[in-house]
Design a protein around this motif. Structure first.
Motif, PDB file in Angstrom:
ATOM      1  N   GLY A 206      -3.113   7.421   3.578  1.00 31.88           N
ATOM      2  CA  GLY A 206      -2.812   6.720   2.339  1.00 31.88           C
ATOM      3  C   GLY A 206      -1.397   6.921   1.838  1.00 31.88           C
ATOM      4  N   GLY A 207      -0.909   8.151   1.901  1.00 30.98           N
ATOM      5  CA  GLY A 207       0.441   8.416   1.416  1.00 30.98           C
ATOM      6  C   GLY A 207       1.496   7.706   2.238  1.00 30.98           C
ATOM      7  N   ARG A 208       1.251   7.530   3.522  1.00 34.83           N
ATOM      8  CA  ARG A 208       2.209   6.823   4.365  1.00 34.83           C
ATOM      9  C   ARG A 208       2.175   5.321   4.111  1.00 34.83           C
ATOM     10  N   LEU A 209       1.013   4.801   3.681  1.00 35.66           N
ATOM     11  CA  LEU A 209       0.993   3.416   3.229  1.00 35.66           C
ATOM     12  C   LEU A 209       1.849   3.279   1.973  1.00 35.66           C
ATOM     13  N   ASP A 210       1.707   4.215   1.037  1.00 31.54           N
ATOM     14  CA  ASP A 210       2.567   4.204  -0.156  1.00 31.54           C
ATOM     15  C   ASP A 210       4.044   4.231   0.237  1.00 31.54           C
ATOM     16  N   ASP A 211       4.385   5.131   1.172  1.00 31.35           N
ATOM     17  CA  ASP A 211       5.783   5.257   1.609  1.00 31.35           C
ATOM     18  C   ASP A 211       6.304   3.927   2.150  1.00 31.35           C
ATOM     19  N   TRP A 212       5.506   3.286   2.995  1.00 30.75           N
ATOM     20  CA  TRP A 212       5.949   2.047   3.617  1.00 30.75           C
ATOM     21  C   TRP A 212       6.147   0.950   2.569  1.00 30.75           C
ATOM     22  N   LEU A 213       5.207   0.847   1.630  1.00 35.36           N
ATOM     23  CA  LEU A 213       5.338  -0.197   0.612  1.00 35.36           C
ATOM     24  C   LEU A 213       6.560   0.043  -0.272  1.00 35.36           C
ATOM     25  N   LEU A 229       2.903   1.678  -6.999  1.00 35.14           N
ATOM     26  CA  LEU A 229       2.824   1.841  -5.549  1.00 35.14           C
ATOM     27  C   LEU A 229       2.154   3.151  -5.140  1.00 35.14           C
ATOM     28  N   ASP A 230       2.053   4.101  -6.060  1.00 30.34           N
ATOM     29  CA  ASP A 230       1.366   5.362  -5.761  1.00 30.34           C
ATOM     30  C   ASP A 230      -0.144   5.185  -5.653  1.00 30.34           C
ATOM     31  N   TRP A 231      -0.647   4.004  -6.015  1.00 33.91           N
ATOM     32  CA  TRP A 231      -2.082   3.727  -5.957  1.00 33.91           C
ATOM     33  C   TRP A 231      -2.466   2.907  -4.731  1.00 33.91           C
ATOM     34  N   ALA A 232      -1.507   2.488  -3.926  1.00 39.16           N
ATOM     35  CA  ALA A 232      -1.810   1.592  -2.809  1.00 39.16           C
ATOM     36  C   ALA A 232      -2.758   2.250  -1.808  1.00 39.16           C
ATOM     37  N   GLY A 233      -2.425   3.454  -1.371  1.00 38.60           N
ATOM     38  CA  GLY A 233      -3.272   4.142  -0.410  1.00 38.60           C
ATOM     39  C   GLY A 233      -4.643   4.437  -0.967  1.00 38.60           C
ATOM     40  N   VAL A 234      -4.704   4.833  -2.236  1.00 38.70           N
ATOM     41  CA  VAL A 234      -5.995   5.108  -2.879  1.00 38.70           C
ATOM     42  C   VAL A 234      -6.853   3.848  -2.883  1.00 38.70           C
ATOM     43  N   PHE A 313       1.050  -5.488   0.908  1.00 37.43           N
ATOM     44  CA  PHE A 313      -0.143  -4.767   0.485  1.00 37.43           C
ATOM     45  C   PHE A 313      -1.393  -5.558   0.858  1.00 37.43           C
ATOM     46  N   ARG A 314      -1.363  -6.859   0.682  1.00 32.34           N
ATOM     47  CA  ARG A 314      -2.542  -7.660   1.029  1.00 32.34           C
ATOM     48  C   ARG A 314      -2.878  -7.510   2.512  1.00 32.34           C
ATOM     49  N   ARG A 315      -1.857  -7.408   3.348  1.00 30.13           N
ATOM     50  CA  ARG A 315      -2.110  -7.180   4.777  1.00 30.13           C
ATOM     51  C   ARG A 315      -2.886  -5.886   4.998  1.00 30.13           C
ATOM     52  N   ALA A 316      -2.560  -4.873   4.214  1.00 32.58           N
ATOM     53  CA  ALA A 316      -3.186  -3.563   4.383  1.00 32.58           C
ATOM     54  C   ALA A 316      -4.527  -3.445   3.672  1.00 32.58           C
ATOM     55  N   TYR A 317      -4.748  -4.255   2.646  1.00 30.48           N
ATOM     56  CA  TYR A 317      -5.937  -4.108   1.800  1.00 30.48           C
ATOM     57  C   TYR A 317      -7.061  -5.059   2.190  1.00 30.48           C
ATOM     58  N   ASP A 318      -6.726  -6.286   2.515  1.00 31.56           N
ATOM     59  CA  ASP A 318      -7.743  -7.269   2.859  1.00 31.56           C
ATOM     60  C   ASP A 318      -8.355  -6.926   4.214  1.00 31.56           C
ATOM     61  N   GLU A 319      -9.662  -7.032   4.287  1.00 33.43           N
ATOM     62  CA  GLU A 319     -10.365  -6.678   5.526  1.00 33.43           C
ATOM     63  C   GLU A 319      -9.821  -7.445   6.726  1.00 33.43           C
ATOM     64  N   PRO A 324      -5.966  -7.260  15.164  1.00 32.16           N
ATOM     65  CA  PRO A 324      -5.664  -6.054  15.963  1.00 32.16           C
ATOM     66  C   PRO A 324      -4.317  -6.108  16.682  1.00 32.16           C
ATOM     67  N   ALA A 325      -3.909  -7.290  17.119  1.00 27.41           N
ATOM     68  CA  ALA A 325      -2.625  -7.393  17.816  1.00 27.41           C
ATOM     69  C   ALA A 325      -1.446  -7.063  16.914  1.00 27.41           C
ATOM     70  N   GLU A 326      -1.669  -7.092  15.586  1.00 23.20           N
ATOM     71  CA  GLU A 326      -0.602  -6.802  14.631  1.00 23.20           C
ATOM     72  C   GLU A 326      -0.545  -5.326  14.227  1.00 23.20           C
ATOM     73  N   PHE A 327      -1.571  -4.557  14.538  1.00 17.11           N
ATOM     74  CA  PHE A 327      -1.639  -3.168  14.046  1.00 17.11           C
ATOM     75  C   PHE A 327      -0.428  -2.352  14.499  1.00 17.11           C
ATOM     76  N   GLY A 328      -0.034  -2.507  15.745  1.00 19.26           N
ATOM     77  CA  GLY A 328       1.047  -1.686  16.280  1.00 19.26           C
ATOM     78  C   GLY A 328       2.406  -2.012  15.700  1.00 19.26           C
ATOM     79  N   ASP A 329       2.547  -3.210  15.128  1.00 16.76           N
ATOM     80  CA  ASP A 329       3.843  -3.621  14.592  1.00 16.76           C
ATOM     81  C   ASP A 329       3.923  -3.465  13.078  1.00 16.76           C
ATOM     82  N   PHE A 330       2.837  -2.984  12.453  1.00  9.10           N
ATOM     83  CA  PHE A 330       2.871  -2.730  11.011  1.00  9.10           C
ATOM     84  C   PHE A 330       3.920  -1.646  10.744  1.00  9.10           C
ATOM     85  N   GLY A 331       4.682  -1.797   9.669  1.00  8.99           N
ATOM     86  CA  GLY A 331       5.805  -0.887   9.425  1.00  8.99           C
ATOM     87  C   GLY A 331       5.421   0.576   9.401  1.00  8.99           C
ATOM     88  N   ALA A 332       4.317   0.912   8.724  1.00 10.11           N
ATOM     89  CA  ALA A 332       3.889   2.315   8.660  1.00 10.11           C
ATOM     90  C   ALA A 332       3.513   2.837  10.036  1.00 10.11           C
TER      91      ALA A 332
END
Length: 359
Positions: A206-213, A229-234, A313-319, A324-332
């Motif tokens: 979660g904290g690394r998602l915050d960092d990336w955002l 932005l401190d609530w994104a990971g939570v 954030f929507r990319r990370a939050y929405d189910e 899957p092909a995008e997971f490796g290229d996500f900034g975090a």
């Protein structure tokens, strides 16, 4: 709550009164012993953690690395360094054996991470996961939550490896891993393989998602309300936990990469794992952060609504925010993988300096 439970420090109180499990985000034996006193029933290791633990105990590891070099004269720096990682992990795993036995294998796990340099090779990840799983009965193996890594997780889990997803920062990653682990369990049942408690966990850092955002909004010159932005990971962790609970996934969400106590206090009460570094555990206790059941309390609508204005954030939050092909290229993912790879390189350099000291 009984009087004796009220007198417990926050971490121990949460462990005693809720299904929330505490793990220690380090395999350092001294830290782990202290964390177990706080109620910890698991621990984790990765290249960064291992490098730090080894550099902090040169009196232990410098002579041991020299011994290993003498015992294995053809091994290079990488082989020697990873042998040290394995030995560190096995030592930590022994400290967790009582929790492993008491929980029937659901807890008492030591997470050891596959070599990040294998991240592009599913077969190599599976082979190393099987090898690492045999180091100790209570070993759980980390594999990256990329498209390749998730395929490796399913196959390794089918072969009997307990899995912890790493390089995972988002709800779509967590859901994809949870589904893959369910498929592995179903395949095992169909093949007539033994049914047992694997203790699978699915990390969201979660904290690394915050960092990336924070980096992403800065790159795009987007201003957000202070603290949002401190609530994104939570928010992602709460959402993923709710999905896992609703679907009856047999793996648990794990909260890691702490940046604030929210990544513990907002998740207490859930049947999940929270894995803070030991210093965060000490500060939570020292500051008396309340151990209150808050897992089902949603992030404040004003905060979540503002977060949802951010496409990243929507990319990370929405189910279904990422395929899957995008997971490796996500900034975090990219940033953290680079850190893991760098820690591998630093460990190689540390071993080099021990076995080939400068003249």
């Amino acid at each position: 709550m009984s009087t004796s439970e009220e007198l417990l420090a926050p971490l121990a109180r949460a462990a005693a009164t809720t299904p929330t499990a505490l793990w220690n985000d380090s395999a350092d034996p001294d830290e782990l012993r202290r964390s177990i006193e706080f109620g910890a029933v698991g621990a984790t290791c990765n290249p960064v953690i291992a490098f730090t633990a080894i550099t902090q105990s040169p009196d232990v590891w410098v002579p041991r690395l020299r011994e290993l070099a003498a015992e294995h004269p053809t091994w290079g720096e990488s082989e020697l360094g990873w042998q040290a990682v394995k030995e560190l992990s096995v030592t930590a795993a022994r400290l967790l054996e009582p929790s492993f036995a008491a929980s029937g294998g659901r807890n008492g796990r030591l997470s050891i991470q596959t070599d990040p340099r294998l991240h592009r090779d599913a077969e190599a990840l599976v082979a190393q996961a099987v090898e690492f799983s045999q180091l100790a009965e209570n070993m759980i193996v980390k594999i990256p939550a990329t498209e390749i890594g998730i395929a490796a997780m399913e196959e390794a889990a089918f072969r009997g490896v307990s899995i912890n997803a790493t390089l995972s920062f988002s709800v779509p990653q967590a859901v994809a891993v949870g589904a893959a682990l369910e498929r592995a369990l179903e395949r095992r049942a169909a093949a007539g393989l033994p049914d047992r408690e694997f203790g699978h966990v699915v990390t969201i850092m979660g904290g690394r998602l915050d960092d990336w955002l924070k980096r992403w909004t800065s790159q795009h010159r987007i201003l957000t309300s202070p603290g949002v932005l401190d609530w994104a990971g939570v928010a992602a962790l709460k959402h993923a936990h709710a999905i896992f609970t609703r679907r009856g996934y047999r793996s648990r969400i794990l909260s890691a990469a702490f940046r604030s106590h929210l990544q513990w206090s907002e998740l207490v009460g859930g049947d999940l794992v929270i894995s803070p570094p030991f210093d965060w555990q000490a500060r939570i206790n020292e500051n008396g952060i309340p151990a209150v059941d808050r897992i089902a309390i949603p992030v404040a609508p004003t905060i979540l609504d503002e977060l949802l204005t951010l496409s990243e954030f929507r990319r990370a939050y929405d189910e279904e925010g990422m395929a899957p092909a995008e997971f490796g290229d996500f900034g975090a993912t990219r940033n953290t993988l680079r850190q893991f790879l760098d820690a591998d390189a630093q460990l190689d350099a540390l071993v080099r300096d021990v076995i080939v000291p400068a003249a």
